[in-house]
Write an enzyme that holds these catalytic residues in place. Structure first.
Site, mmCIF file in Angstrom:
data_model
loop_
_atom_site.group_PDB
_atom_site.id
_atom_site.type_symbol
_atom_site.label_atom_id
_atom_site.label_comp_id
_atom_site.label_asym_id
_atom_site.label_seq_id
_atom_site.Cartn_x
_atom_site.Cartn_y
_atom_site.Cartn_z
ATOM 1 N N GLY A 167 -9.332 17.909 44.119
ATOM 2 C CA GLY A 167 -9.810 16.524 44.081
ATOM 3 C C GLY A 167 -8.692 15.614 43.604
ATOM 4 O O GLY A 167 -8.930 14.594 42.950
ATOM 5 N N GLY A 217 -8.848 11.919 44.467
ATOM 6 C CA GLY A 217 -10.127 11.244 44.164
ATOM 7 C C GLY A 217 -9.984 10.170 43.090
ATOM 8 O O GLY A 217 -8.917 9.974 42.498
ATOM 9 N N LYS A 225 -7.221 9.492 39.925
ATOM 10 C CA LYS A 225 -6.379 8.294 39.881
ATOM 11 C C LYS A 225 -6.564 7.494 38.593
ATOM 12 O O LYS A 225 -5.610 7.044 37.980
ATOM 13 C CB LYS A 225 -6.716 7.374 41.055
ATOM 14 C CG LYS A 225 -6.229 7.942 42.361
ATOM 15 C CD LYS A 225 -6.487 6.976 43.485
ATOM 16 C CE LYS A 225 -6.080 7.609 44.791
ATOM 17 N NZ LYS A 225 -6.817 7.086 45.934
ATOM 18 N N LYS A 281 -19.508 17.655 34.170
ATOM 19 C CA LYS A 281 -20.895 17.581 34.599
ATOM 20 C C LYS A 281 -21.060 16.888 35.969
ATOM 21 O O LYS A 281 -20.193 16.093 36.320
ATOM 22 C CB LYS A 281 -21.718 16.869 33.535
ATOM 23 C CG LYS A 281 -21.507 15.352 33.505
ATOM 24 C CD LYS A 281 -22.709 14.675 32.957
ATOM 25 C CE LYS A 281 -22.892 13.371 33.441
ATOM 26 N NZ LYS A 281 -22.714 12.232 33.836
ATOM 27 N N ASP A 323 -17.425 17.248 28.490
ATOM 28 C CA ASP A 323 -18.421 16.200 28.285
ATOM 29 C C ASP A 323 -17.580 15.072 27.720
ATOM 30 O O ASP A 323 -17.086 15.175 26.594
ATOM 31 C CB ASP A 323 -19.486 16.634 27.278
ATOM 32 C CG ASP A 323 -20.545 15.564 27.126
ATOM 33 O OD1 ASP A 323 -20.173 14.418 26.792
ATOM 34 O OD2 ASP A 323 -21.735 15.844 27.332
ATOM 35 N N HIS A 324 -17.356 14.027 28.500
ATOM 36 C CA HIS A 324 -16.304 13.093 28.083
ATOM 37 C C HIS A 324 -16.644 12.379 26.772
ATOM 38 O O HIS A 324 -15.775 11.815 26.123
ATOM 39 C CB HIS A 324 -15.930 12.119 29.213
ATOM 40 C CG HIS A 324 -16.853 10.963 29.374
ATOM 41 N ND1 HIS A 324 -18.037 11.040 30.055
ATOM 42 C CD2 HIS A 324 -16.762 9.683 28.947
ATOM 43 C CE1 HIS A 324 -18.628 9.861 30.031
ATOM 44 N NE2 HIS A 324 -17.880 9.016 29.373
ATOM 45 N N LYS A 336 -14.207 11.170 22.972
ATOM 46 C CA LYS A 336 -14.104 9.855 22.339
ATOM 47 C C LYS A 336 -13.646 10.015 20.884
ATOM 48 O O LYS A 336 -14.237 10.782 20.123
ATOM 49 C CB LYS A 336 -15.457 9.137 22.391
ATOM 50 C CG LYS A 336 -15.880 8.808 23.830
ATOM 51 C CD LYS A 336 -17.095 7.926 23.858
ATOM 52 C CE LYS A 336 -17.596 7.702 25.275
ATOM 53 N NZ LYS A 336 -16.720 6.904 26.136
ATOM 54 N N HIS A 369 -24.606 13.913 27.282
ATOM 55 C CA HIS A 369 -23.935 13.084 26.267
ATOM 56 C C HIS A 369 -24.823 12.858 25.030
ATOM 57 O O HIS A 369 -24.353 12.952 23.898
ATOM 58 C CB HIS A 369 -23.554 11.718 26.829
ATOM 59 C CG HIS A 369 -22.751 11.781 28.094
ATOM 60 N ND1 HIS A 369 -21.780 12.714 28.309
ATOM 61 C CD2 HIS A 369 -22.771 11.007 29.211
ATOM 62 C CE1 HIS A 369 -21.232 12.515 29.505
ATOM 63 N NE2 HIS A 369 -21.825 11.488 30.065
ATOM 64 N N LYS A 417 -29.541 1.696 31.356
ATOM 65 C CA LYS A 417 -28.655 0.815 32.129
ATOM 66 C C LYS A 417 -29.238 -0.598 32.114
ATOM 67 O O LYS A 417 -30.420 -0.790 31.875
ATOM 68 C CB LYS A 417 -28.573 1.325 33.568
ATOM 69 C CG LYS A 417 -28.010 2.750 33.654
ATOM 70 C CD LYS A 417 -26.847 2.834 34.592
ATOM 71 C CE LYS A 417 -26.278 4.224 34.712
ATOM 72 N NZ LYS A 417 -24.908 4.341 34.185
ATOM 73 N N LYS A 441 -22.955 -3.326 26.130
ATOM 74 C CA LYS A 441 -22.396 -1.981 26.177
ATOM 75 C C LYS A 441 -22.158 -1.550 24.745
ATOM 76 O O LYS A 441 -21.341 -2.153 24.029
ATOM 77 C CB LYS A 441 -21.070 -2.009 26.948
ATOM 78 C CG LYS A 441 -20.249 -0.733 26.868
ATOM 79 C CD LYS A 441 -20.745 0.300 27.826
ATOM 80 C CE LYS A 441 -19.967 1.609 27.712
ATOM 81 N NZ LYS A 441 -20.671 2.731 28.302
HETATM 82 C C1 BG6 Z 1 -21.219 9.070 32.811
HETATM 83 C C2 BG6 Z 1 -22.449 8.685 33.561
HETATM 84 O O1 BG6 Z 1 -21.241 10.418 32.476
HETATM 85 O O2 BG6 Z 1 -21.126 8.302 31.604
HETATM 86 C C3 BG6 Z 1 -22.458 7.201 33.863
HETATM 87 O O3 BG6 Z 1 -22.515 9.429 34.759
HETATM 88 C C4 BG6 Z 1 -22.254 6.403 32.594
HETATM 89 O O4 BG6 Z 1 -23.674 6.821 34.491
HETATM 90 C C5 BG6 Z 1 -21.048 6.906 31.826
HETATM 91 O O5 BG6 Z 1 -22.071 5.041 32.977
HETATM 92 C C6 BG6 Z 1 -20.947 6.219 30.482
HETATM 93 O O6 BG6 Z 1 -19.738 6.571 29.867
HETATM 94 P P1 BG6 Z 1 -19.029 5.621 28.824
HETATM 95 O O7 BG6 Z 1 -17.827 6.379 28.394
HETATM 96 O O8 BG6 Z 1 -18.715 4.349 29.540
HETATM 97 O O9 BG6 Z 1 -20.034 5.385 27.731
#
Ligand code: BG6
Length: 483
Positions: free
Chosen positions: A10, A13, A17, A150, A179-180, A184, A242, A342, A347
């Site tokens: 990928g 993708g 990038k 994921k 799991d990003h 953080k 998350h 959402k 945010k």
């Molecule tokens: C992703 C989701 O894993 O996390 C998205 O698929 C979501 O829908 C995003 O917007 C949120 O991540 P962050 O780092 O912007 O809080």
């Protein structure tokens, strides 16, 4: 650090990038890459190495948090990159890739340490893992590792199947599940905040804590991802992964050692103690919602069902709020309220810990003490205390706070890739965590499918359906810090 080959499926993708090349480049700038390394990008189209290197350069120039003073560092970085065309199901393509990997290993004198990053659609995870094995790419004299992100399945059954398939090609300790949220910096800081501060260590349990509120609100909607999102909903997209990771990181006990096994064992204990929700209890403890047309950031936005690609009668949740209980000695009686949605007013990913009041006749503790940990997009820690106003002598809440002033905070992907290169799996999701999360979520999915749980509409730009407020009011609490 071991020299190695980084093979990116990928490689043309969006994630590659925006995140992966900039992350690798920043690690390179900070001399956190091995002394010698080779990067091989894979994509479905034909390309020359030179064209591919140019496109990587573009993404670095567009998305990297840092560039070097002159172009020489980028030039140097680009020389490590090669391209190979690969169709995930085509066996010959894997043979060509194997040859390229070996040629580069020989040329650069790199031992056979191979890191495979699958930045591809989930249906390709097991196909690629199997082909890595069958082609011989996975047979190395050094180490091999697999990074995936994921979704790990859509429910308990499919997650187990995927895992079995991955395990045919990679052992558990070779799999790095991103799991990003675990990338953080403030999530990584939770360990220090809780365990390096005796003051919090002493307070971190039901003796002093009344409730914990974990919120991840977003202003964005489904964007261009309806194909995926309308099948997933907030429950699979955010909650199962998350949000439960944030819960584990907040509630886990101090590990005996700061190593991956001990940390993951403590996290697992949280999920094992999480009170299961039977299908008939879901409605009492969980609220689901879907956004309707409204105003976000002063702009009119359409409702979820009017978003491109969404079914007109979609029953998909874009908001979840839930009350969870951890049935162990430290947390018995403390509700954990978790909420994500959402098209909310701001945010903000944050953890608010509300401390118990100490009622007595003299000191009334009108306002509770709060510990507020802002994770995203701003990073800060604040403690809200009661204090006497010096002018009028009245009690008022004051804020003792710290906000990260470093503008140059590394991106989560940078930290995660750095960990994976070094073989440090502390901040990756172990299969046990993934399986237990799905197990806990499964009755909720079933209750949704059987339409047992009402889907509340909420106006875009609001904090979700009113029912989410009532969930806390039932216990005598309310959400803190809502805009
Ligand atoms: C992703 C989701 O894993 O996390 C998205 O698929 C979501 O829908 C995003 O917007 C949120 O991540 P962050 O780092 O912007 O809080």
């Amino acid at each position: 650090m071991d020299t190695m080959t980084f093979v990116l499926f990928g490689g043309t993708g969006d994630l590659a990038k925006r995140k992966i090349y900039p992350a690798l480049y920043n690690l390179f700038l900070e001399e956190k890459m091995p002394s010698t390394f080779s990067i091989i990008g894979l994509g479905r189209n034909e390309s020359t190495d030179k064209d591919f290197q140019e496109s990587v350069e573009n993404s670095i120039r567009t998305f990297s948090r840092r560039l070097s003073d002159n172009g020489s560092k980028i030039e140097q970085f680009l020389t490590t990159i090669r391209y190979s065309k690969l169709d995930a199901r085509n066996k010959e393509d894997y043979q060509r890739l194997l040859q390229l990997v070996k040629d580069r290993e020989e040329e650069l004198n790199i031992p056979e340490n191979r890191l495979f990053y699958l930045s591809v659609a989930p249906e390709f995870f097991d196909v690629i893992a199997l082909n890595i094995k069958e082609s011989g790419l996975g047979t190395t004299n050094g180490w091999k590792r697999l990074i995936i992100e994921k979704p790990f399945g859509q429910d308990l059954k499919s997650a187990r199947l995927l895992n079995q398939n991955l395990n045919n090609a990679f052992k558990e300790d070779e799999i790095y599940r991103i799991d990003h949220y675990l990338g953080k910096p403030m999530v990584r800081n939770l360990e220090a905040l809780k365990f390096e501060n005796p003051v919090f260590q002493a307070l971190w349990s039901n003796r002093s804590i009344a409730n914990v509120q974990i919120t991840a609100s977003e202003t964005v909607g489904v964007e261009q991802r309806a194909g995926y999102y309308d099948q997933a909903g907030a429950i699979r997209d955010m909650f199962q992964n998350h949000m439960l990771q944030l819960l584990m990181m907040t509630a886990m006990h101090a590990p005996k050692q700061k190593d991956a096994n001990e940390i993951r064992a403590e996290k697992r204990k949280v999920l094992e103690a999480l009170r299961p929700l039977n299908k008939d209890e879901v409605g009492k403890n969980l609220v689901r919602g879907q956004y309707e047309a409204g105003l976000v950031n002063n702009k009119n936005v359409p409702g979820y069902r009017d978003e491109p690609g969404v079914r007109k009668d979609s029953q998909t949740d874009t908001f979840i709020a839930a009350r969870l209980w951890i049935d162990n000695q430290d947390w018995a009686g403390v509700p954990f309220y978790i909420r994500t949605g959402k098209k909310m007013p701001e945010k903000s990913t944050r953890i608010v810990v509300e401390f118990k009041r100490n009622h007595n006749d003299i000191y009334l503790n009108k306002d509770p003490n709060l510990l507020v940990i802002e994770i995203n997009p701003n990073e800060s820690v604040s403690l809200i205390l009661n204090s006497k106003n010096p002018v009028n002598g009245e009690l008022e809440p004051i804020n003792a706070d710290y906000a990260s002033s470093q503008l140059d905070v590394p991106d989560g992907y940078e930290l995660l890739i750095y960990d994976a290169i070094r073989g440090d799996s502390r901040f990756f999701a172990h299969w046990n965590e993934v399986e237990l999360s799905w197990k806990w979520v499964q009755p909720i999915l079933e209750a949704f499918d059987e339409e047992q749980i009402p889907l509340h509409g909420y106006t875009a730009g609001s904090n979700g359906p009113d029912a989410a407020n009532r969930l806390l009011e039932e216990d005598g609490f309310s959400w803190w810090l809502d805009k």
